[in-house]
Design a protein around this motif. Structure first.
Motif, PDB file in Angstrom:
ATOM      1  N   TYR A   5      40.452  60.079  46.626  1.00 36.18           N
ATOM      2  CA  TYR A   5      41.491  59.176  46.100  1.00 36.18           C
ATOM      3  C   TYR A   5      42.871  59.683  46.494  1.00 36.18           C
ATOM      4  CZ  TYR A   5      37.695  57.269  43.343  1.00 36.18           C
ATOM      5  OH  TYR A   5      36.517  56.695  42.971  1.00 36.18           O
ATOM      6  N   ASP A   6      43.861  58.778  46.420  1.00 35.89           N
ATOM      7  CA  ASP A   6      45.216  59.160  46.814  1.00 35.89           C
ATOM      8  C   ASP A   6      45.890  60.060  45.785  1.00 35.89           C
ATOM      9  OD1 ASP A   6      44.975  57.704  49.093  1.00 35.89           O
ATOM     10  OD2 ASP A   6      45.964  55.912  48.272  1.00 35.89           O
ATOM     11  N   THR A   7      45.528  59.871  44.543  1.00 38.81           N
ATOM     12  CA  THR A   7      46.197  60.639  43.480  1.00 38.81           C
ATOM     13  C   THR A   7      45.152  61.168  42.501  1.00 38.81           C
ATOM     14  OG1 THR A   7      46.408  58.659  42.094  1.00 38.81           O
ATOM     15  CG2 THR A   7      48.270  59.164  43.557  1.00 38.81           C
ATOM     16  N   PHE A   8      45.542  62.204  41.774  1.00 38.56           N
ATOM     17  CA  PHE A   8      44.650  62.722  40.730  1.00 38.56           C
ATOM     18  C   PHE A   8      44.402  61.650  39.667  1.00 38.56           C
ATOM     19  CE2 PHE A   8      45.908  66.968  42.317  1.00 38.56           C
ATOM     20  CZ  PHE A   8      44.633  67.502  42.452  1.00 38.56           C
ATOM     21  N   MET A   9      45.449  60.894  39.351  1.00 34.75           N
ATOM     22  CA  MET A   9      45.275  59.908  38.289  1.00 34.75           C
ATOM     23  C   MET A   9      44.196  58.890  38.652  1.00 34.75           C
ATOM     24  SD  MET A   9      47.907  57.307  36.455  1.00 34.75           S
ATOM     25  CE  MET A   9      47.304  56.282  35.103  1.00 34.75           C
ATOM     26  N   GLU A  10      44.226  58.460  39.921  1.00 37.73           N
ATOM     27  CA  GLU A  10      43.225  57.473  40.334  1.00 37.73           C
ATOM     28  C   GLU A  10      41.823  58.080  40.244  1.00 37.73           C
ATOM     29  OE1 GLU A  10      43.961  55.757  44.176  1.00 37.73           O
ATOM     30  OE2 GLU A  10      42.559  54.100  43.790  1.00 37.73           O
ATOM     31  N   LYS A  11      41.706  59.320  40.679  1.00 41.30           N
ATOM     32  CA  LYS A  11      40.418  60.015  40.578  1.00 41.30           C
ATOM     33  C   LYS A  11      39.986  60.096  39.110  1.00 41.30           C
ATOM     34  CE  LYS A  11      38.183  64.503  41.032  1.00 41.30           C
ATOM     35  NZ  LYS A  11      37.995  64.777  39.617  1.00 41.30           N
ATOM     36  N   GLU A 152      41.872  67.740  33.621  1.00 42.10           N
ATOM     37  CA  GLU A 152      42.742  66.581  33.841  1.00 42.10           C
ATOM     38  C   GLU A 152      44.053  67.115  34.411  1.00 42.10           C
ATOM     39  OE1 GLU A 152      43.241  62.701  31.161  1.00 42.10           O
ATOM     40  OE2 GLU A 152      44.659  64.257  30.575  1.00 42.10           O
ATOM     41  N   ILE A 153      44.363  66.700  35.636  1.00 39.75           N
ATOM     42  CA  ILE A 153      45.510  67.250  36.358  1.00 39.75           C
ATOM     43  C   ILE A 153      46.739  66.347  36.240  1.00 39.75           C
ATOM     44  CG2 ILE A 153      46.331  68.110  38.618  1.00 39.75           C
ATOM     45  CD1 ILE A 153      43.859  69.637  37.655  1.00 39.75           C
ATOM     46  N   ALA A 154      46.533  65.028  36.408  1.00 41.83           N
ATOM     47  CA  ALA A 154      47.669  64.098  36.351  1.00 41.83           C
ATOM     48  C   ALA A 154      48.348  64.225  34.991  1.00 41.83           C
ATOM     49  CB  ALA A 154      47.186  62.664  36.560  1.00 41.83           C
ATOM     50  N   VAL A 155      49.671  64.142  34.988  1.00 38.06           N
ATOM     51  CA  VAL A 155      50.418  64.252  33.726  1.00 38.06           C
ATOM     52  C   VAL A 155      50.003  63.133  32.760  1.00 38.06           C
ATOM     53  CG1 VAL A 155      52.721  63.986  32.719  1.00 38.06           C
ATOM     54  CG2 VAL A 155      52.361  65.572  34.628  1.00 38.06           C
ATOM     55  N   ALA A 156      49.833  61.941  33.287  1.00 43.47           N
ATOM     56  CA  ALA A 156      49.427  60.823  32.429  1.00 43.47           C
ATOM     57  C   ALA A 156      47.948  60.963  32.081  1.00 43.47           C
ATOM     58  CB  ALA A 156      49.672  59.508  33.146  1.00 43.47           C
ATOM     59  N   SER A 157      47.678  60.971  30.811  1.00 44.60           N
ATOM     60  CA  SER A 157      46.309  61.189  30.350  1.00 44.60           C
ATOM     61  C   SER A 157      45.476  59.917  30.479  1.00 44.60           C
ATOM     62  CB  SER A 157      46.360  61.630  28.887  1.00 44.60           C
ATOM     63  OG  SER A 157      45.087  61.987  28.446  1.00 44.60           O
ATOM     64  N   THR A 158      44.281  60.048  31.003  1.00 43.25           N
ATOM     65  CA  THR A 158      43.388  58.881  31.124  1.00 43.25           C
ATOM     66  C   THR A 158      42.000  59.232  30.592  1.00 43.25           C
ATOM     67  OG1 THR A 158      42.899  59.511  33.420  1.00 43.25           O
ATOM     68  CG2 THR A 158      44.558  57.787  33.072  1.00 43.25           C
ATOM     69  N   LYS A 159      41.273  60.050  31.378  1.00 41.05           N
ATOM     70  CA  LYS A 159      39.890  60.335  30.975  1.00 41.05           C
ATOM     71  C   LYS A 159      39.836  61.166  29.696  1.00 41.05           C
ATOM     72  CE  LYS A 159      39.305  64.281  34.153  1.00 41.05           C
ATOM     73  NZ  LYS A 159      38.387  64.915  35.103  1.00 41.05           N
ATOM     74  N   ALA A 160      40.866  61.963  29.434  1.00 40.20           N
ATOM     75  CA  ALA A 160      40.861  62.735  28.190  1.00 40.20           C
ATOM     76  C   ALA A 160      40.917  61.793  26.992  1.00 40.20           C
ATOM     77  CB  ALA A 160      42.027  63.715  28.153  1.00 40.20           C
ATOM     78  N   PHE A 161      41.667  60.691  27.145  1.00 36.99           N
ATOM     79  CA  PHE A 161      41.792  59.712  26.048  1.00 36.99           C
ATOM     80  C   PHE A 161      40.420  59.130  25.690  1.00 36.99           C
ATOM     81  CE2 PHE A 161      42.802  55.132  24.932  1.00 36.99           C
ATOM     82  CZ  PHE A 161      43.408  55.377  23.710  1.00 36.99           C
TER      83      PHE A 161
END
Ligand code: M6R
Length: 369
Positions: A5-11, A152-161
């Motif tokens: 993926y292009d970004t950690f967030m997308e991954k 979780e690397i991206a600053v914006a939390s996704t999978k942790a939520f």
């Protein structure tokens, strides 16, 4: 390391089915009963609990707000959700029968840590829902329930939520089972429904083309509102937070029932409003009530971006766009409804040429007060 993926967030958005599945793993015995050996608090102590206070910040606090609806319904225990920095310096009513549940991805958030220490000093039982082994908050707590979202690397939390909601639900179901109330038997059925969620997220992630297109069209948007009700209310807050963090757009989440108490005055021609529609079988006709909210704002010119379950045709006449999520029981819907909002914020950020993984002014873990 971004898995193509292009970004950690997308991954990390695509890691979500696995994050939920892994967090569910090993929590039940052969008979389907919940076992939380790792909790290390005696059943007797847990049975004596008469109140839960969730302490957390940001996205983790929204996971707590979602869990409040479920835990109160299942375990018949009162649940308060406090922002950790407010809890610490208020004068909260806490004693040895209070279970203070902290939620933190990093386990290092200073505000949350201080709240846990304060709760310990007041004699509360403290449980940490955390994604990071060996971090400070679990160490300072009586017990820990790990989320297994992976780093979780991206600053914006996704999978942790999603993993936090899952873990808090497991805790709620366990308490229901332990307290033997009217819901004790329902716990196993909910676990079965939860096990179906990863597949549904998988399916949902294949349907995001239109959401990406919408984000690309909306790069110049200055304000976006989000409405939800019941468990959809914290999802609205989370959708707004993602957009603030990632796209630097003014965004606000509201409880849909609040509309006529003020926020409806914000609606004018072209105002984009995401509406998270409750599952049609949500009790107390909440579905119908939210559909009429959509109708009201549409009549005032809003662009209604409606997140609704498959098969919900009632929203169609009032929706500028319908984003479909798979059917699921009402309390589990946040695990699906938040996904398009994450994808939207990610692509709006990209469309504006911003740094998705490292938004300005933010750190992944906030280790100062
Ligand atoms: O590591 P934590 O879960 O304790 O972090 C709490 C918040 O700082 C965090 O969720 C923050 O709101 C995220 N940037 C949201 O995307």
């Amino acid at each position: 390391e971004k898995g193509g993926y292009d970004t950690f967030m997308e991954k990390e958005i695509h890691d979500q089915p696995q994050a939920v599945a892994d967090t569910l793993l090993g929590r039940t015995d052969e008979s389907g009963a919940l076992v939380l050996d790792e909790l290390r608090i005696s059943e007797e102590q847990l049975r004596a609990v008469d109140k839960i206070i969730v302490v957390a910040c940001g996205t983790a606090a929204y996971a707590g707000m979602v869990a409040k609806y479920a835990i109160e319904h299942w375990a018949r225990l009162p649940v308060e959700v406090a922002l950790a920095h407010e809890f610490r310096y208020a004068d909260p009513v806490v004693d040895e029968r209070t279970l203070v549940v902290s939620i933190s991805q990093s386990g290092e958030t200073m505000d949350t840590l201080m709240a846990v220490k304060h709760a310990n000093e007041m004699g509360a039982l403290t449980v940490s829902i955390c994604n990071t082994h060996g971090s400070t908050i679990p160490r300072e707590s009586d017990a820990v329930l790990y989320t297994h979202a992976g780093p979780e690397i991206a600053v914006a939390s996704t999978k942790a939520f999603l993993a936090q909601i899952t873990a808090a639900y497991i805790l709620g179901l366990y308490l229901a089972q332990l307290r033997g109330g009217s819901y004790a038997e329902g716990a196993q059925a909910v676990m079965r429904d939860l096990h179906e969620i990863p597949g549904k997220i998988e399916e949902l992630l294949t349907r995001m083309d239109r959401v990406v297109e919408m984000a690309n069209f909306m790069a110049d948007t200055r304000s976006v509102l989000f409405l939800g009700r019941n468990v959809g209310f914290p999802v609205a807050m989370e959708g707004a937070l993602k957009l603030k963090e990632l796209a630097y757009i003014h965004a606000e989440g509201f409880a849909a029932g609040e509309l006529k108490h003020g926020p409806i005055a914000l609606i004018d021609a072209g105002q984009p409003v995401f509406v998270i529609v409750p599952a049609p079988d949500t009790p107390h006709e909440l579905h119908k009530k939210v559909v009429s909210n959509i109708q009201e704002i549409r009549a005032r010119g809003a662009r209604t971006l409606v997140i609704a379950h498959d098969g919900d045709e009632d929203v169609v006449p009032f929706a500028s766009e319908v984003i479909r999520i798979p059917q699921c029981p009402p309390l589990l819907a946040p695990l699906l409804a938040v996904v398009p909002l994450q994808v939207f914020a990610l692509h709006l950020s990209t469309a504006k040429g911003l740094d998705v993984d490292q938004p300005r002014n933010l750190a992944k873990s906030v280790t100062v007060e």
